[in-house]
Scaffold this motif. Structure first.
Motif, PDB file in Angstrom:
ATOM      1  N   GLY A   1       0.809  -1.219   0.000  1.00 52.55           N
ATOM      2  CA  GLY A   1       0.000   0.000   0.000  1.00 52.55           C
ATOM      3  C   GLY A   1       0.840   1.266   0.000  1.00 52.55           C
ATOM      4  N   ILE A   2       0.529   2.165   0.940  1.00 53.34           N
ATOM      5  CA  ILE A   2       1.221   3.448   1.038  1.00 53.34           C
ATOM      6  C   ILE A   2       2.433   3.300   1.950  1.00 53.34           C
ATOM      7  CG2 ILE A   2       1.026   5.856   1.768  1.00 53.34           C
ATOM      8  CD1 ILE A   2      -1.995   5.627   1.236  1.00 53.34           C
ATOM      9  N   GLY A   3       3.609   3.550   1.400  1.00 51.06           N
ATOM     10  CA  GLY A   3       4.838   3.449   2.170  1.00 51.06           C
ATOM     11  C   GLY A   3       5.088   4.693   3.009  1.00 51.06           C
ATOM     12  N   PRO A   4       6.114   4.654   3.875  1.00 55.07           N
ATOM     13  CA  PRO A   4       6.382   5.761   4.780  1.00 55.07           C
ATOM     14  C   PRO A   4       7.302   6.816   4.176  1.00 55.07           C
ATOM     15  CG  PRO A   4       7.884   3.981   5.259  1.00 55.07           C
ATOM     16  CD  PRO A   4       6.993   3.495   4.136  1.00 55.07           C
ATOM     17  N   VAL A   5       7.274   7.986   4.799  1.00 54.49           N
ATOM     18  CA  VAL A   5       8.313   8.978   4.512  1.00 54.49           C
ATOM     19  C   VAL A   5       9.630   8.436   5.066  1.00 54.49           C
ATOM     20  CG1 VAL A   5       6.653  10.875   4.613  1.00 54.49           C
ATOM     21  CG2 VAL A   5       7.949  10.274   6.671  1.00 54.49           C
ATOM     22  N   ASP A   6      10.733   8.979   4.592  1.00 50.69           N
ATOM     23  CA  ASP A   6      12.054   8.500   5.010  1.00 50.69           C
ATOM     24  C   ASP A   6      12.605   9.419   6.097  1.00 50.69           C
ATOM     25  OD1 ASP A   6      14.591   7.554   5.352  1.00 50.69           O
ATOM     26  OD2 ASP A   6      15.188   7.711   3.253  1.00 50.69           O
ATOM     27  N   HIS A   7      12.509   8.974   7.341  1.00 49.37           N
ATOM     28  CA  HIS A   7      12.976   9.793   8.460  1.00 49.37           C
ATOM     29  C   HIS A   7      14.482   9.978   8.470  1.00 49.37           C
ATOM     30  CE1 HIS A   7       9.038   8.129   9.708  1.00 49.37           C
ATOM     31  NE2 HIS A   7       8.871   9.355  10.145  1.00 49.37           N
TER      32      HIS A   7
END
Length: 264
Positions: free
Chosen positions: A251-257
């Motif tokens: 699905g929707i992946g995360p932002v890259d912290h």
């Protein structure tokens, strides 16, 4: 060795690691602060959505908070998912007795549209939590949920800000990420106003954006920045994290912290 600035997140756990407590702690580390946590709820969550969540007892939340604050101390607090009216009121009372700026992210729904706050808790957010906020950071859906003000264009953001400020936070950051065009946010305390604009990145992997922004603001406040400077620096960090967001799961992946570490 001198300890870095201390920031406390009071929020839910995201088992997928993209939002919630996990995103908060990653952000705090990336911005040079020591992150600590009070878990308010546990979610079963992945890139496709939230499959379930379980709120912790108010006493467990209160005891976690007192354990950290009374011994280690905090220089800023960030709140996220609080789930129920009882937890909202418990956390509001704790914040009122803490001498540190509070960034309130009034989480109502997940990125996938899953409800994370009981409808019965909305009045407690308005009357108990927002009045103790140094900065409140609602997105447009949360503005509508809390105030009834529907924003469909950049021009409506001032009206939204006024509606939220009426509940008592010192500052409000209206997040315009759901509008078309540039990613525009409005920060105001009712007299001073700052419009923060960034190019919109063509990347669907934006899970955790709101948590990350609120945590970044708290981290900058803990380092002694003014609210306008803290928000501007947080916006820059989040914009880079969105640009570097990556696919994870179906699905929707995360932002890259950790995008700044990889750039280096």
């Amino acid at each position: 060795m001198t300890a870095p600035p201390r920031v406390l997140t009071v929020a839910g756990s995201d088992s997928g690691g993209g939002a919630g407590i996990q995103a908060d702690l990653k952000t705090m580390l990336a911005l040079g602060t020591h992150g600590m946590s009070v878990v308010t709820a546990v979610t079963a969550q992945n890139s496709l959505g939230v499959q379930g969540f379980w709120a912790l007892p108010a006493q467990a939340v209160r005891d976690q908070y007192r354990s950290v604050v009374d011994d280690i101390g905090v220089q800023a607090v960030k709140t996220g998912m609080l789930a129920s009216a009882e937890l909202v009121e418990t956390v509001a009372d704790l914040l009122a007795g803490t001498d540190a700026p509070a960034v309130v992210d009034p989480v109502g729904v997940s990125k996938h549209g899953d409800s994370l706050l009981a409808a019965s808790a909305l009045d407690s957010v308005r009357t108990k939590l927002l009045p103790v906020a140094t900065v409140a950071t609602p997105n447009l859906d949360e503005v509508a949920q809390l105030t009834g003000v529907e924003v469909t264009s950049e021009d409506g953001m001032r009206r939204a800000a006024a509606a939220v400020l009426a509940y008592g936070p010192k500052w409000v950051l209206i997040k315009g990420g759901h509008l078309r065009g540039d990613a525009v946010d409005l920060l105001t305390d009712g007299s001073e106003e700052h419009v923060l604009r960034a190019p919109r990145h063509d990347n669907r992997h934006t899970h955790g954006t709101g948590c990350t922004l609120a945590s970044a603001i708290a981290a900058q406040l803990a380092k002694g920045q003014s609210v306008p400077r803290a928000v501007a620096a947080a916006k820059e960090y989040v914009t880079g994290a969105i640009a570097a967001g990556f696919a994870l799961g179906g699905g929707i992946g995360p932002v890259d912290h950790g995008w700044r570490f990889r750039e280096a």
